[in-house]
Design an enzyme around this catalytic site. Sequence first.
Site, PDB file in Angstrom:
ATOM      1  N   PHE A   1      -6.680   5.099   8.332  1.00 16.16           N
ATOM      2  CA  PHE A   1      -5.305   5.347   8.750  1.00 16.16           C
ATOM      3  C   PHE A   1      -4.478   4.071   8.640  1.00 16.16           C
ATOM      4  O   PHE A   1      -5.001   2.973   8.872  1.00 16.16           O
ATOM      5  CB  PHE A   1      -5.242   5.847  10.202  1.00 16.16           C
ATOM      6  CG  PHE A   1      -5.875   7.184  10.406  1.00 16.16           C
ATOM      7  CD1 PHE A   1      -5.178   8.348  10.109  1.00 16.16           C
ATOM      8  CD2 PHE A   1      -7.164   7.288  10.871  1.00 16.16           C
ATOM      9  CE1 PHE A   1      -5.765   9.594  10.281  1.00 16.16           C
ATOM     10  CE2 PHE A   1      -7.770   8.525  11.050  1.00 16.16           C
ATOM     11  CZ  PHE A   1      -7.070   9.684  10.758  1.00 16.16           C
ATOM     12  N   GLY A   2      -3.192   4.223   8.343  1.00 17.92           N
ATOM     13  CA  GLY A   2      -2.280   3.099   8.348  1.00 17.92           C
ATOM     14  C   GLY A   2      -1.747   2.850   9.746  1.00 17.92           C
ATOM     15  O   GLY A   2      -1.959   3.626  10.672  1.00 17.92           O
ATOM     16  N   GLY A   3      -1.039   1.738   9.884  1.00 18.52           N
ATOM     17  CA  GLY A   3      -0.334   1.452  11.126  1.00 18.52           C
ATOM     18  C   GLY A   3      -1.186   0.955  12.270  1.00 18.52           C
ATOM     19  O   GLY A   3      -0.742   0.940  13.415  1.00 18.52           O
TER      20      GLY A   3
ATOM     21  N   HIS B   1      -1.240  -1.328  -4.355  1.00 23.74           N
ATOM     22  CA  HIS B   1      -2.509  -0.944  -3.718  1.00 23.74           C
ATOM     23  C   HIS B   1      -2.512   0.555  -3.446  1.00 23.74           C
ATOM     24  O   HIS B   1      -1.586   1.094  -2.837  1.00 23.74           O
ATOM     25  CB  HIS B   1      -2.689  -1.724  -2.413  1.00 23.74           C
ATOM     26  CG  HIS B   1      -4.025  -1.541  -1.778  1.00 23.74           C
ATOM     27  ND1 HIS B   1      -5.159  -2.176  -2.238  1.00 23.74           N
ATOM     28  CD2 HIS B   1      -4.422  -0.794  -0.724  1.00 23.74           C
ATOM     29  CE1 HIS B   1      -6.193  -1.832  -1.490  1.00 23.74           C
ATOM     30  NE2 HIS B   1      -5.778  -0.990  -0.565  1.00 23.74           N
TER      31      HIS B   1
ATOM     32  N   MET C   1      -8.804   8.290  -0.151  1.00 28.34           N
ATOM     33  CA  MET C   1      -9.602   8.705   1.008  1.00 28.34           C
ATOM     34  C   MET C   1     -10.103  10.131   0.809  1.00 28.34           C
ATOM     35  O   MET C   1      -9.376  10.983   0.308  1.00 28.34           O
ATOM     36  CB  MET C   1      -8.762   8.638   2.279  1.00 28.34           C
ATOM     37  CG  MET C   1      -8.120   7.296   2.539  1.00 28.34           C
ATOM     38  SD  MET C   1      -7.142   7.343   4.043  1.00 28.34           S
ATOM     39  CE  MET C   1      -6.546   5.662   4.105  1.00 28.34           C
TER      40      MET C   1
ATOM     41  N   ASP D   1      -6.714  -6.304   4.372  1.00 26.35           N
ATOM     42  CA  ASP D   1      -5.970  -5.049   4.501  1.00 26.35           C
ATOM     43  C   ASP D   1      -6.120  -4.522   5.922  1.00 26.35           C
ATOM     44  O   ASP D   1      -7.234  -4.304   6.394  1.00 26.35           O
ATOM     45  CB  ASP D   1      -6.537  -4.025   3.509  1.00 26.35           C
ATOM     46  CG  ASP D   1      -5.770  -2.707   3.505  1.00 26.35           C
ATOM     47  OD1 ASP D   1      -4.757  -2.593   4.224  1.00 26.35           O
ATOM     48  OD2 ASP D   1      -6.183  -1.793   2.777  1.00 26.35           O
ATOM     49  N   GLY D   2      -4.981  -4.342   6.596  1.00 29.32           N
ATOM     50  CA  GLY D   2      -4.991  -3.730   7.918  1.00 29.32           C
ATOM     51  C   GLY D   2      -4.217  -4.540   8.934  1.00 29.32           C
ATOM     52  O   GLY D   2      -4.602  -5.662   9.267  1.00 29.32           O
TER      53      GLY D   2
ATOM     54  N   GLY E   1       1.166  -2.071   4.349  1.00 26.10           N
ATOM     55  CA  GLY E   1       1.768  -0.753   4.213  1.00 26.10           C
ATOM     56  C   GLY E   1       3.076  -0.659   4.957  1.00 26.10           C
ATOM     57  O   GLY E   1       4.162  -0.883   4.411  1.00 26.10           O
ATOM     58  N   SER E   2       2.983  -0.380   6.266  1.00 22.18           N
ATOM     59  CA  SER E   2       4.202  -0.179   7.053  1.00 22.18           C
ATOM     60  C   SER E   2       5.033  -1.449   7.185  1.00 22.18           C
ATOM     61  O   SER E   2       6.250  -1.380   7.355  1.00 22.18           O
ATOM     62  CB  SER E   2       3.845   0.375   8.445  1.00 22.18           C
ATOM     63  OG  SER E   2       2.854  -0.418   9.060  1.00 22.18           O
TER      64      SER E   2
ATOM     65  N   SER F   1       0.837  -1.194   0.000  1.00 23.09           N
ATOM     66  CA  SER F   1       0.000   0.000   0.000  1.00 23.09           C
ATOM     67  C   SER F   1       0.874   1.246   0.000  1.00 23.09           C
ATOM     68  O   SER F   1       1.647   1.474   0.938  1.00 23.09           O
ATOM     69  CB  SER F   1      -0.904   0.019   1.230  1.00 23.09           C
ATOM     70  OG  SER F   1      -1.518   1.284   1.351  1.00 23.09           O
TER      71      SER F   1
ATOM     72  N   ASP G   1      -4.751   3.597  -1.823  1.00 24.27           N
ATOM     73  CA  ASP G   1      -5.849   3.948  -0.930  1.00 24.27           C
ATOM     74  C   ASP G   1      -6.305   5.372  -1.185  1.00 24.27           C
ATOM     75  O   ASP G   1      -5.571   6.328  -0.918  1.00 24.27           O
ATOM     76  CB  ASP G   1      -5.404   3.813   0.529  1.00 24.27           C
ATOM     77  CG  ASP G   1      -5.245   2.363   0.946  1.00 24.27           C
ATOM     78  OD1 ASP G   1      -6.208   1.600   0.781  1.00 24.27           O
ATOM     79  OD2 ASP G   1      -4.166   2.000   1.455  1.00 24.27           O
TER      80      ASP G   1
ATOM     81  N   HIS H   1      -8.437   1.305  -4.123  1.00 24.91           N
ATOM     82  CA  HIS H   1      -9.429   1.123  -3.054  1.00 24.91           C
ATOM     83  C   HIS H   1     -10.065   2.476  -2.752  1.00 24.91           C
ATOM     84  O   HIS H   1      -9.422   3.349  -2.177  1.00 24.91           O
ATOM     85  CB  HIS H   1      -8.711   0.538  -1.829  1.00 24.91           C
ATOM     86  CG  HIS H   1      -9.566   0.421  -0.605  1.00 24.91           C
ATOM     87  ND1 HIS H   1      -9.014   0.182   0.637  1.00 24.91           N
ATOM     88  CD2 HIS H   1     -10.904   0.502  -0.417  1.00 24.91           C
ATOM     89  CE1 HIS H   1      -9.986   0.124   1.531  1.00 24.91           C
ATOM     90  NE2 HIS H   1     -11.141   0.324   0.912  1.00 24.91           N
TER      91      HIS H   1
ATOM     92  N   MET I   1     -12.121   4.692  -0.723  1.00 25.43           N
ATOM     93  CA  MET I   1     -12.760   4.971   0.564  1.00 25.43           C
ATOM     94  C   MET I   1     -13.407   6.342   0.454  1.00 25.43           C
ATOM     95  O   MET I   1     -13.031   7.297   1.139  1.00 25.43           O
ATOM     96  CB  MET I   1     -11.724   4.923   1.688  1.00 25.43           C
ATOM     97  CG  MET I   1     -11.267   3.516   1.990  1.00 25.43           C
ATOM     98  SD  MET I   1      -9.908   3.465   3.177  1.00 25.43           S
ATOM     99  CE  MET I   1      -8.528   3.342   2.054  1.00 25.43           C
TER     100      MET I   1
ATOM    101  N   MET J   1     -11.535  -5.477   5.446  1.00 21.31           N
ATOM    102  CA  MET J   1     -10.738  -4.548   6.252  1.00 21.31           C
ATOM    103  C   MET J   1     -10.540  -5.159   7.635  1.00 21.31           C
ATOM    104  O   MET J   1     -11.500  -5.410   8.361  1.00 21.31           O
ATOM    105  CB  MET J   1     -11.452  -3.200   6.372  1.00 21.31           C
ATOM    106  CG  MET J   1     -11.563  -2.430   5.066  1.00 21.31           C
ATOM    107  SD  MET J   1      -9.964  -2.078   4.287  1.00 21.31           S
ATOM    108  CE  MET J   1      -9.149  -1.093   5.566  1.00 21.31           C
TER     109      MET J   1
END
Length: 223
Positions: free
Chosen positions: A147-149, A37, A41, A179-180, A201-202, A12, A39, A70, A72, A141
């Site tokens: 938010f990431g992380g 990916h 938003m 994802d998440g 992501g992270s 991501s 995102d 994606h 959102m 999800m």
Amino acid sequence: MHSVTRPLIAPSVLAADFARLGEEVQAVARAGADWIHLDVMDGHFVPNISFGPQVVKALRPYSTLPFDVHLMIEPADPYLEAFAKAGADHILIHIEAGPHAHRSLQHIRALGAKPGIVLCPATPPEAVSEILDMVDVILVMSVNPGFGGQKFLSSQLPKIRRLREMITATGRDIRLAVDGGIDPKTAPLAVEAGADVLIAGSAIYAQPDYAAAIDALRSPVTA
């Protein structure tokens, strides 16, 4: 029993260095990513703002990998064509983002992209039962979007299992993504439950070696 020996990995870019997004897309592609990916938003459907179709279009020349976009955003319909024209290969909308998911998915397919549907943590798997014949991707999800992380919600594992059963019953080739909070510890849990695409992501972009990070997401599964 569903078994996947090699889940697809979709980094991501939300976790990437935004000042170097093109290079960051190239870097994960070289490191073994399967999809990219993205995102999107809107600060309305989710409590954050990221980027729109112009950024997707700007990144498109940097990789031939599928762009998994994606959305959102609410409403999504007015923007579907712009994202398709920008180079989105898959366009994923939220089942919660509007009353006419069926029509939106038809529109995505007509635009030449692969349609996908996304479920927030509070949404039951049965919410997508009437549109399984229309989607190529289902995204669960495993955090609240925006938010990431965030930490992986293990409460979503039964949902992944149920969706895998529902997909198998259709006989269709539908990708089941998660994802998440995906990292080397949670990745095998998601895959064991039935996921075949891991969005991270992270767990990739916060690591010094992207290739090693991608391998680490796959290795507990293939070991």
